[in-house]
Scaffold this motif. Structure first.
Motif, short mmCIF file in Angstrom:
data_model
loop_
_atom_site.label_atom_id
_atom_site.label_comp_id
_atom_site.label_asym_id
_atom_site.label_seq_id
_atom_site.Cartn_x
_atom_site.Cartn_y
_atom_site.Cartn_z
N THR A 1 74.34 -5.00 70.72
CA THR A 1 74.32 -5.44 72.12
C THR A 1 73.05 -6.19 72.53
OG1 THR A 1 73.56 -3.22 72.81
CG2 THR A 1 75.94 -3.64 72.83
N PRO A 2 71.86 -5.85 72.00
CA PRO A 2 70.69 -6.63 72.43
C PRO A 2 70.74 -8.10 72.01
CG PRO A 2 70.01 -4.52 71.51
CD PRO A 2 71.46 -4.69 71.19
N PHE A 3 71.57 -8.42 71.03
CA PHE A 3 71.64 -9.80 70.54
C PHE A 3 72.72 -10.61 71.26
CE2 PHE A 3 70.14 -7.16 66.95
CZ PHE A 3 68.84 -7.67 66.87
N MET A 4 73.42 -9.99 72.21
CA MET A 4 74.43 -10.71 72.99
C MET A 4 73.76 -11.38 74.19
SD MET A 4 77.48 -7.86 72.92
CE MET A 4 78.21 -7.34 71.38
N ASP A 5 74.24 -12.56 74.55
CA ASP A 5 73.62 -13.33 75.63
C ASP A 5 74.08 -12.81 76.99
OD1 ASP A 5 72.31 -15.13 77.17
OD2 ASP A 5 73.43 -16.90 76.51
N PHE A 6 73.32 -11.85 77.51
CA PHE A 6 73.69 -11.27 78.81
C PHE A 6 73.02 -12.00 79.97
CE2 PHE A 6 70.23 -8.79 76.91
CZ PHE A 6 69.25 -8.86 77.89
N THR A 7 72.17 -13.00 79.67
CA THR A 7 71.50 -13.75 80.74
C THR A 7 72.27 -15.00 81.15
OG1 THR A 7 70.18 -15.04 79.16
CG2 THR A 7 69.27 -12.93 79.89
N LEU B 1 58.20 6.14 67.12
CA LEU B 1 56.92 5.58 66.67
C LEU B 1 57.14 4.21 66.01
CD1 LEU B 1 53.88 5.99 66.35
CD2 LEU B 1 54.34 7.18 64.19
N ILE B 2 58.18 4.11 65.19
CA ILE B 2 58.50 2.82 64.56
C ILE B 2 58.79 1.76 65.62
CG2 ILE B 2 60.22 1.62 63.13
CD1 ILE B 2 60.47 4.23 61.50
N PHE B 3 59.55 2.14 66.62
CA PHE B 3 59.88 1.21 67.71
C PHE B 3 58.61 0.73 68.42
CE2 PHE B 3 60.68 0.61 72.27
CZ PHE B 3 61.62 -0.41 72.24
N LEU B 4 57.70 1.65 68.72
CA LEU B 4 56.48 1.29 69.43
C LEU B 4 55.57 0.41 68.59
CD1 LEU B 4 55.73 4.72 71.16
CD2 LEU B 4 56.56 2.63 72.26
N ILE B 5 55.51 0.69 67.28
CA ILE B 5 54.68 -0.13 66.38
C ILE B 5 55.24 -1.55 66.31
CG2 ILE B 5 53.98 -0.47 63.98
CD1 ILE B 5 53.78 2.59 63.74
N MET B 6 56.56 -1.67 66.17
CA MET B 6 57.19 -3.00 66.13
C MET B 6 56.90 -3.78 67.40
SD MET B 6 60.95 -2.16 64.50
CE MET B 6 61.51 -3.87 64.70
N ASN B 7 56.98 -3.11 68.53
CA ASN B 7 56.71 -3.75 69.80
C ASN B 7 55.25 -4.16 69.92
OD1 ASN B 7 57.49 -4.64 72.39
ND2 ASN B 7 56.79 -2.75 73.33
N ALA B 8 54.35 -3.29 69.41
CA ALA B 8 52.92 -3.56 69.52
C ALA B 8 52.48 -4.75 68.67
CB ALA B 8 52.13 -2.31 69.11
N VAL B 9 53.13 -4.97 67.53
CA VAL B 9 52.73 -6.07 66.65
C VAL B 9 53.39 -7.39 67.03
CG1 VAL B 9 52.26 -4.51 64.73
CG2 VAL B 9 54.52 -5.57 64.92
N VAL C 1 56.86 -8.01 67.70
CA VAL C 1 58.28 -8.25 67.46
C VAL C 1 58.99 -8.34 68.81
CG1 VAL C 1 60.38 -7.35 66.39
CG2 VAL C 1 58.17 -7.01 65.27
N PRO C 2 59.83 -9.35 69.03
CA PRO C 2 60.53 -9.48 70.33
C PRO C 2 61.26 -8.19 70.71
CG PRO C 2 60.88 -11.45 69.01
CD PRO C 2 60.18 -10.45 68.12
N MET C 3 61.23 -7.86 71.99
CA MET C 3 61.79 -6.59 72.46
C MET C 3 63.25 -6.42 72.08
SD MET C 3 61.62 -3.68 73.87
CE MET C 3 60.01 -3.60 74.67
N LEU C 4 64.06 -7.47 72.26
CA LEU C 4 65.48 -7.33 71.96
C LEU C 4 65.71 -7.09 70.47
CD1 LEU C 4 67.05 -10.05 74.28
CD2 LEU C 4 66.93 -7.58 74.64
#
Length: 455
Positions: A102-108, A173-181, A183-186
């Motif tokens: 779902t995050p890769f679907m164009d909802f905008t 923790l993996i999610f937060l590390i990816m976000n911190a470095v 990686v786009p949120m979606l």
């Protein structure tokens, strides 16, 4: 993990399902609402995603609650418990895997596109919750198969503790590390939903491999119909058993506070305009502190009894509701997270083991845990629905007081009113916790008539 040495292979394998499914508890229950809030903001009706999420949660819980007693009795047929556990676990896993798309679907692109994605998120969330909660009926029933009554408090509590340190902490923790470095949120969201599905499936294997149903009866022709009739027999037995009846009604109310705070926390923080990354770091702290506090609850339960420690947890959650009403900054959200960490796992684990001890016939543990689950799930309907109703009612009243409607108010006005209305929704939860507290402290018999069922 030296503290596991005193536990058997079957007990540890059973505990590992808490490690497995806790990834759903933290990622889907706490991160997905933030994503849904973002998607809902692009829809034609974006007044209150918190209210919509609360109603969706209530619907999922209603489906499980209404079917729980029947699911439980089928699990008491010899050989069926593991099969049914596996089926619902897979329903949950597949649904979470679907959420990863779902995050890769164009909802905008348009309000209509956002509406379709929002609807898909809600449907997958509901089915994943059904898979999670229905599998837990059989997981809880396995407790009487893998351990003895005198070890239930320790096994149940440590299961929750392992869930915190494993499934709740590592994926977050993996999610937060990816976000911190950077990686786009979606992309982070899509990856972490996929990882949650894989995590849930892989760490369910120990239970599937090493735990067997030792109670129940062999299947005979006509057992399905008889099992359905047994639901009403069990209902009468619970009604005639005063300690069990009062305890389960009390549980219905006080556990509502626990489940509601868990399911609505990030949605509430988002409504207040708090930083998403900061809230997720606070939730990570909850998971890190979860294991030591579960171990503390386990030790204190050995000294003071499970009954006393559940009472402590009830008091903590009443205070949390009041604290949350006055919360308006991120540091206060962190304080709230620490308060939740002290008792969240302990009160749930000891409530489960207390009920396990009250079951008069362990061969019918699936039946009784089915009713235990229905009370827990119906409480989970009431809390989010109450929060959603009170928040929406208060927001609409505030709009009316300013001579506005959802159609005429600006986005900034809507956000401000939602932020002002949210605390009243959270505070309303204390009313039902108080009912549970009165029953627990004032009505539940202090001494059980059956020495085998002391709690």
């Amino acid at each position: 993990m030296g503290f596991l040495k005193k536990f058997t292979k079957q007990e540890i394998s059973w505990m590992m399902y808490d490690w497995a499914n806790s990834a759903h508890s933290v990622i889907v229950v706490t991160i997905l609402p933030i994503f849904f809030d973002t998607v809902a903001g692009y829809t034609a009706d974006s007044v209150s995603s918190m209210s919509t999420w609360g109603f969706a949660t209530s619907l999922a819980m209603a489906i499980v609650a209404l079917s729980a007693p029947f699911l439980g009795v089928f699990g008491d047929i010899r050989g069926m418990r593991k099969k049914l556990f596996t089926a619902f676990m897979l329903i949950g896993v597949v649904s979470v895997a679907g959420l990863s798309l779902t995050p890769f679907m164009d909802f905008t692109a348009s309000p209509e596109a956002a509406g379709r994605v929002a609807a898909m998120v809600l449907v997958l969330y509901i089915t994943s919750t059904i898979g999670f909660d229905a599998s837990c009926i059989y997981y809880d029933a396995f407790l009487t198969d893998v351990t003895t009554e005198d070890r239930m408090d320790s096994v149940s509590t440590l299961g929750y503790g392992l869930g915190y340190i494993g499934g709740s902490t590592i994926p977050l923790l993996i999610f937060l590390i990816m976000n911190a470095v950077g990686v786009p949120m979606l992309t982070c969201l899509g990856f972490i939903f996929g990882l949650t599905a894989v995590w849930w499936l892989v760490f369910s294997v120990p239970l599937l491999k090493n735990c067997e149903q030792t109670s129940g009866k062999p299947y005979k022709k006509g057992d399905v119909g008889a099992s359905i009739k047994n639901v009403f027999t069990t209902m009468k037995e619970i009604g005639a058993d005063k300690p069990m009846l009062i305890y389960i009604i009390s549980y219905f109310f006080y556990i509502d506070g626990v489940h509601t705070i868990i399911s609505i926390s990030t949605s509430y923080g988002t409504n207040l305009g708090l930083d998403s990354a900061g809230m997720l770091l606070a939730l990570l702290l909850v998971q890190v502190l979860g294991l030591p506090f579960c171990l503390l609850y386990m030790k204190l339960a050995e000294k003071f009894g499970a009954r006393t420690m559940v009472g402590v947890g009830i008091c903590v959650y009443m205070f949390i509701c009041v604290f949350a009403f006055f919360m308006n900054s991120l540091w206060q959200f962190w304080m709230l997270a620490v308060l939740c960490a002290t008792s969240q796992g302990g009160i749930q684990a000891l409530s489960r083991s207390m009920f396990g001890k009250l079951i008069p016939d362990k061969a019918r543990s699936g039946e009784f845990f089915g009713f235990f689950d229905i009370f827990g799930k119906f409480s989970s309907i009431m809390g989010p629905a109450l929060v959603g109703f009170v928040s929406a009612f208060t927001a609409n009243k505030m709009l009316a007081d300013q001579g506005l409607t959802a159609a005429t108010a600006t986005a900034e006005q809507v956000d401000a009113i939602n932020a002002a209305a949210g605390p009243f929704g959270i505070l309303s939860v204390i009313l039902i916790i108080i009912v549970g507290a009165v029953l627990y402290f004032g009505v539940l018999p202090k001494v059980m008539t059956n020495d085998e069922r002391k709690i």
